[in-house]
Write an enzyme that holds these catalytic residues in place. Structure first.
Site, PDB file in Angstrom:
ATOM      1  N   PRO A  90      17.297  35.303  40.006  1.00 53.78           N
ATOM      2  CA  PRO A  90      15.919  35.737  40.291  1.00 53.78           C
ATOM      3  C   PRO A  90      15.297  34.950  41.427  1.00 53.78           C
ATOM      4  CG  PRO A  90      16.278  35.635  37.936  1.00 53.78           C
ATOM      5  CD  PRO A  90      17.515  35.059  38.578  1.00 53.78           C
ATOM      6  N   CYS A  91      14.547  35.655  42.273  1.00 56.70           N
ATOM      7  CA  CYS A  91      14.065  35.054  43.512  1.00 56.70           C
ATOM      8  C   CYS A  91      12.599  34.645  43.484  1.00 56.70           C
ATOM      9  CB  CYS A  91      14.265  36.043  44.657  1.00 56.70           C
ATOM     10  SG  CYS A  91      13.321  37.585  44.452  1.00 56.70           S
ATOM     11  N   GLN A  92      11.882  34.917  42.380  1.00 55.35           N
ATOM     12  CA  GLN A  92      10.424  34.749  42.392  1.00 55.35           C
ATOM     13  C   GLN A  92       9.989  33.325  42.754  1.00 55.35           C
ATOM     14  OE1 GLN A  92      12.200  36.305  40.125  1.00 55.35           O
ATOM     15  NE2 GLN A  92      11.253  38.252  39.556  1.00 55.35           N
ATOM     16  N   PHE A 138      11.376  31.274  44.753  1.00 48.80           N
ATOM     17  CA  PHE A 138      11.642  30.947  46.150  1.00 48.80           C
ATOM     18  C   PHE A 138      10.864  31.819  47.129  1.00 48.80           C
ATOM     19  CE2 PHE A 138      15.683  30.219  43.776  1.00 48.80           C
ATOM     20  CZ  PHE A 138      15.732  28.839  43.887  1.00 48.80           C
TER      21      PHE A 138
END
Length: 407
Positions: free
Chosen positions: A90-92, A94
């Site tokens: 999951p990228c949230q 970053f």
């Protein structure tokens, strides 16, 4: 080599759909969220029979750490037998578009990715994340000091496992996806020459787009122009109290491409319109007349009375869309006073219209940290059109490497 892979942090299946279209076969997929997995299962497993699956893992949603803990022995038996592992955590935490929180627990899932690769030791790896993955967080105690970017950390870990690695920041709008979406793409190989992937990817894109009978760049009005509310409304088939839109005529190359396999008289999936208050519609109309298009607008900074949201963008009908996010109210439609529907966002992400999304449409408050409703599934996905090009480039890279070994 058999073209098989495992998809971890699979989301709703955008990457897997692209790989399927490129001729790859899935072994199994890991996705924590129930709604996202239900979308993947319906489309990739039930309809396309894409994953062969393994008998020791149920066909349901799992946390990757749960799989690593409970099925370590089974995974160890697969060591060296899996050609490819794909996915990105999951990228949230970053993302430059979000809060960019160094303490976000999801950031630690990078370690889970490395652990999974370490156990299975695939010949090739494909990793995707947001551009912010390459930017270090500031030190809370010393603002002038920065830590180590997550990209540097994962590259160091994977190099220790013997992988030759190459990464680039790629803008998906250069690969036929009608969206300015920059992403960190990392490819690893146990046989060296990971850079070959990017050379092949770039060399093939024009021919790929030509074969799809679309353009490299498509403005938003030619992506969702047949999904206007003005076409008419019907009772939403899967959400009580709401209305859905119906199809208009597909006029552009992209609209015709994305609707292939979908009956013209069928109601588009997930094309539910938001129920805006009268004052919201009035505000949207005023902004469409007076404000800049394609630029993120702030109520305070741009002196827009009544705009309480931190930022919103009015889409420019003649431009490629801005990056689709997980928040449905980040964008205002280019010609109608409303936000976009899930289907419209999915179009911009290059999901074909036959691909159906499951679960709630949206959520709010603290639930946003846990839930993955339809808007979020779309916003977090890897565009299938780009993923297909990834699959073809990986296949060509592997085949070229095998030919050289034979010589």
């Amino acid at each position: 080599m058999k073209k098989k892979y495992i998809d971890i942090f699979a989301g709703c299946g955008g990457l897997s759909l692209g790989l399927h279209n490129a001729g790859w076969e899935g072994i199994f997929a890991i996705e924590k969220n129930e709604d996202a997995f239900s979308t993947l299962k319906y489309n990739l497993m039930d309809n396309l029979n894409h994953f062969e699956w393994v008998d020791w893992l149920g066909k349901e949603n799992y946390d990757i750490n749960e799989v690593l803990k409970k099925h370590k022995k089974e995974l160890e038996k697969m060591c060296g037998k899996v050609p490819l592992i794909v996915g990105g955590p999951p990228c949230q935490g970053f993302s430059m578009a979000g809060q960019r929180n160094a303490k976000d627990k999801r950031n630690k899932l990078v370690n889970s990715y490395v652990k999974f690769v370490e156990i299975l030791k695939p010949e090739y790896i494909f990793f995707e994340n947001v551009h912010g993955f390459t930017i270090a967080f500031k030190d809370e105690k010393n603002e002038d000091k920065k830590g180590i970017p997550a990209s540097t950390y994962i590259i160091k870990k994977l190099k220790k496992l013997g992988y030759d690695l190459k990464y680039e920041i790629i803008d998906f709008s250069e690969y036929g996806v009608p969206q300015k979406r920059k992403r960190f793409i990392l490819v690893g190989s146990l046989h060296g020459k990971a850079n070959d992937f990017f050379v092949i990817l770039k060399n093939n894109r024009k021919e790929f787009i030509k074969n799809k009978k679309i353009e490299i760049s498509t403005p938003i009005s030619e992506v969702i122009g047949d999904l206007l509310k003005d076409n008419g409304e019907v009772v939403c088939p899967d959400c009580k109290g709401f209305k859905s839109g119906i199809y208009g005529k597909a006029n552009s190359k992209y609209e015709k491409f994305i609707r292939m396999g979908q009956a013209n008289n069928k109601i588009p999936d997930s094309h539910r319109f938001a129920k805006h208050r009268d004052d919201t519609i009035k505000l949207f109309k005023k902004m469409q007349k007076e404000c800049d298009r394609g630029r993120r607008l702030s109520g305070k900074k741009d002196n827009i009375d009544g705009l309480k949201k931190r930022g919103v963008t009015i889409l420019d009908s003649q431009q490629v869309c801005n990056t689709i996010t997980s928040h449905p109210d980040d964008y205002i439609h280019y010609s109608e006073p409303r936000i976009m529907t899930v289907r419209e966002c999915a179009r911009i992400q290059s999901f074909p219209d036959w691909f159906e999304f499951k679960g709630k449409y949206t959520t709010g408050g603290q639930c946003r940290k846990l839930d993955v409703p339809r808007y979020t599934q779309v916003g977090n996905a890897i565009p299938p059109l780009f993923a297909e090009q990834v699959g073809l480039a990986l296949m060509e890279m592997i085949e070229d490497g095998e030919k050289k070994l034979e010589l």
